[in-house]
Write a protein that holds these residues in place. Structure first.
Motif, short mmCIF file in Angstrom:
data_model
loop_
_atom_site.label_atom_id
_atom_site.label_comp_id
_atom_site.label_asym_id
_atom_site.label_seq_id
_atom_site.Cartn_x
_atom_site.Cartn_y
_atom_site.Cartn_z
N LEU A 47 0.75 -1.06 -0.07
CA LEU A 47 0.08 0.02 0.12
C LEU A 47 0.72 1.18 -0.14
CD1 LEU A 47 -2.84 -0.91 2.57
CD2 LEU A 47 -2.94 -1.03 0.02
N ALA A 48 1.93 1.09 0.74
CA ALA A 48 2.94 2.43 0.49
C ALA A 48 3.50 2.64 -0.63
CB ALA A 48 4.05 2.06 1.59
N LEU A 49 3.74 1.51 -1.47
CA LEU A 49 4.25 1.51 -2.63
C LEU A 49 3.26 2.37 -3.70
CD1 LEU A 49 5.80 -2.14 -3.11
CD2 LEU A 49 6.96 0.08 -3.14
N VAL A 50 2.09 1.83 -3.63
CA VAL A 50 1.02 2.38 -4.34
C VAL A 50 0.92 3.90 -4.24
CG1 VAL A 50 -1.54 2.50 -4.62
CG2 VAL A 50 -0.28 0.31 -4.68
N SER A 51 0.91 4.11 -2.93
CA SER A 51 0.66 5.53 -2.58
C SER A 51 1.72 6.55 -3.07
CB SER A 51 0.81 5.72 -0.80
OG SER A 51 0.75 7.27 -0.52
N ALA A 52 3.27 6.07 -2.87
CA ALA A 52 4.25 6.64 -3.40
C ALA A 52 4.14 6.78 -4.79
CB ALA A 52 5.61 5.91 -2.99
N SER A 53 3.41 5.73 -5.53
CA SER A 53 3.47 5.85 -7.21
C SER A 53 2.61 7.00 -7.43
CB SER A 53 3.01 4.51 -7.64
OG SER A 53 2.92 4.58 -8.95
N GLU A 54 1.45 7.38 -6.71
CA GLU A 54 0.51 8.21 -6.98
C GLU A 54 1.11 9.64 -6.78
OE1 GLU A 54 -2.40 7.91 -8.16
OE2 GLU A 54 -1.85 5.83 -8.32
N TRP A 55 2.10 9.79 -5.72
CA TRP A 55 2.75 11.07 -5.40
C TRP A 55 3.77 11.42 -6.56
CZ3 TRP A 55 1.18 14.87 -2.73
CH2 TRP A 55 0.34 14.74 -1.78
N GLN A 56 4.29 10.11 -6.99
CA GLN A 56 5.20 10.48 -8.15
C GLN A 56 4.69 10.65 -9.15
OE1 GLN A 56 8.02 7.07 -8.81
NE2 GLN A 56 8.44 7.72 -10.74
N LYS A 57 3.60 10.17 -9.58
CA LYS A 57 2.53 10.77 -10.86
C LYS A 57 2.18 12.05 -10.77
CE LYS A 57 -0.04 6.84 -10.83
NZ LYS A 57 -0.97 5.96 -11.33
N LYS A 58 1.54 12.49 -9.33
CA LYS A 58 1.13 13.78 -9.55
C LYS A 58 2.09 15.19 -8.96
CE LYS A 58 -1.35 13.59 -5.10
NZ LYS A 58 -2.67 13.45 -4.41
N GLY A 59 2.76 14.67 -8.20
CA GLY A 59 3.91 15.30 -7.77
C GLY A 59 3.39 16.45 -6.76
N VAL A 60 4.50 17.31 -6.14
CA VAL A 60 4.16 18.12 -4.99
C VAL A 60 4.46 19.49 -5.64
CG1 VAL A 60 4.70 18.96 -2.68
CG2 VAL A 60 4.70 16.44 -3.24
N PRO A 61 3.37 20.44 -5.59
CA PRO A 61 3.71 21.75 -6.04
C PRO A 61 4.67 22.63 -5.27
CG PRO A 61 1.42 21.73 -5.28
CD PRO A 61 2.06 20.27 -5.04
N VAL A 62 5.81 23.09 -5.68
CA VAL A 62 6.56 23.97 -5.16
C VAL A 62 7.19 25.08 -5.73
CG1 VAL A 62 9.08 24.05 -4.11
CG2 VAL A 62 7.68 21.68 -4.12
N PRO A 63 6.07 26.30 -5.69
CA PRO A 63 6.42 27.44 -6.52
C PRO A 63 7.63 27.92 -6.83
CG PRO A 63 4.58 27.56 -4.89
CD PRO A 63 5.42 26.35 -4.46
N ALA A 64 8.69 27.97 -5.64
CA ALA A 64 9.99 28.51 -5.67
C ALA A 64 10.85 27.63 -6.59
CB ALA A 64 10.59 28.40 -4.34
N ALA A 65 10.50 26.34 -6.92
CA ALA A 65 11.30 25.50 -7.77
C ALA A 65 10.68 25.57 -9.08
CB ALA A 65 11.12 24.04 -7.38
N GLY A 66 9.58 26.40 -9.36
CA GLY A 66 8.97 26.77 -10.70
C GLY A 66 8.17 25.47 -11.35
N GLY A 67 7.65 24.91 -10.45
CA GLY A 67 6.93 23.70 -10.82
C GLY A 67 6.52 22.69 -9.55
N ARG A 68 6.31 21.41 -10.00
CA ARG A 68 6.12 20.50 -9.12
C ARG A 68 7.24 19.32 -9.03
NH1 ARG A 68 0.74 18.89 -8.04
NH2 ARG A 68 -0.82 20.17 -8.82
N ILE A 69 7.51 19.16 -7.98
CA ILE A 69 8.55 18.02 -7.34
C ILE A 69 7.96 16.68 -7.34
CG2 ILE A 69 10.27 17.13 -5.66
CD1 ILE A 69 11.33 19.48 -7.20
N HIS A 70 8.42 15.53 -8.18
CA HIS A 70 8.06 14.36 -8.05
C HIS A 70 8.76 13.45 -7.14
CE1 HIS A 70 4.85 15.09 -11.26
NE2 HIS A 70 5.63 16.19 -11.55
#
Length: 376
Positions: free
Chosen positions: A150-173
């Motif tokens: 289940l942790a693998l599946v959750s991490a895979s979803e985060w990898q696909k959608k990413g985390v918005p980081v405005p200071a980085a100019g986009g999303r970090i996956h």
């Protein structure tokens, strides 16, 4: 020395079965497997797990997920936390209780086929998530904790959608086993700290997902980002490609520093001097403050004249009495460095406001700082 992965063997309806044992936390190979399915009562399953037995689920996938949901609050009740006499003892007890709880729940196992396909009725497709974490299948069946799948599946979803980081100019996956920049107050410190005059090159030590390397690149610097973990190196390189920063950021394997000197050398080491129990915890727990002390001891040799080292560090360890401010300042001085400034920020994560958290008093007082360091 035997580098082959560990294998389990067990009897299933008179047939000998064999599968690779997978455990991200490095849990010991189960000595005996018992088959379990919907015919088992919740009480019987809980008793088996409490006694240290490992259960390989052979029933329905949906039922397995519901079972874990039912077991989790019961595990919370079994391992109720009792505060200790001091903050350090409270922290140690909290870690021990969390470990006991995790070990119990990790004894509920599921089977994967040679292509990572779940060998259960009504199973979801977890093959892509497994490949993202473990690489190509090796052709062997596997046995793994349901929680880990289940942790693998959750991490895979985060990898696909990413985390918005405005200071980085986009999303970090982020990827499985690589710390996610969901808690981002330290990112803004790096985005706003005054750069040394004429700064052109920066080092990001222990880059992880590459988030700070991306922030430095957005500020116009060339960056060399280092890490030792293969997952982190792949994750950071992928994020630089996604953000269009591959030409500005070089991702290299190194134990702390790359060769040479830079005008800005940034490090966000693990904040707590304790033993990690899994690879992802290595971003949080640093045994004996190894990375922190290594960064300080090597910093002077990797700074250009007029350059600065930026140490990103929470004082949570100080509130837990795991490390004192005086000890940190002594390490800085012994490394031939001096402090020329500090930027502070308060964390905004939910645990800082959660009065029910065992470490609430320390978390509520926590401050995250960017220490500006120069050569004496």
């Amino acid at each position: 020395m035997n580098d082959l992965p560990p294998y389990l063997e067990w009897s299933d309806q008179g047939r000998l079965r064999r599968a690779r044992w997978r455990s991200e936390a490095g849990l010991a190979l189960p000595q005996v497997l018992e088959m379990a399915d919907e015919s088992w009562s919740l009480a019987a399953i809980l008793d088996a797990l409490r006694s240290g037995r490992h259960l390989l689920w052979r029933g329905d996938w949906i039922a397995a997920r519901r079972l874990l949901q039912a077991l989790t609050p019961r595990a919370d009740q079994l391992f109720r936390f009792q505060p200790a006499a001091s903050p350090a003892a409270t922290f140690a007890r909290h870690r021990a209780v969390q470990g006991e709880r995790a070990a119990l729940l990790a004894r509920l196992l599921v089977p994967l086929g040679p292509d990572y396909k779940l060998q259960l009725a009504r199973a979801q497709d977890v093959r892509a998530a497994c490949r993202a974490a473990w690489g190509k299948p090796d052709g062997n069946n596997s046995v793994v904790a349901l929680r880990e799948v289940l942790a693998l599946v959750s991490a895979s979803e985060w990898q696909k959608k990413g985390v918005p980081v405005p200071a980085a100019g986009g999303r970090i996956h982020p990827r499985y086993g690589v710390f996610s920049p969901l808690r981002g107050e330290y990112i803004d410190l790096v985005a706003t700290a005054l750069l040394p005059s004429g700064a052109a090159l920066a080092f990001d030590i222990g880059t992880g997902s590459g988030v700070l390397a991306a922030v430095l690149a957005r500020r116009g610097l060339q960056v060399v980002a280092t890490d030792l973990a293969a997952r982190a190196l792949e994750c950071a390189a992928d994020n630089m490609e996604r953000l269009g920063l591959a030409g500005q950021v070089s991702v290299v394997k190194a134990d702390l520093f790359p060769p040479g000197r830079a005008a800005v050398v940034v490090c966000n080491p693990p904040w707590l001097p304790a033993q990690p129990t899994s690879p992802v915890e290595m971003a949080v727990y640093d045994p004996d403050s190894r990375m922190l002390r290594g960064f300080l001891q090597g910093l002077a040799a990797h700074l250009l004249p007029g350059g600065e080292g930026w140490l990103i560090l929470s004082d949570l360890a100080e509130h837990l009495l795991l490390r004192s401010r005086h000890e940190l300042e002594q390490w800085i001085d012994a490394a031939g460095l001096r402090i020329i400034g500090r930027l502070d920020t308060r964390p905004g994560h939910a645990k800082a406001q959660d009065a029910g958290d065992p470490l609430h008093a320390a978390r509520a007082a926590e401050v995250t700082s960017l220490w500006r360091l120069v050569v004496q």
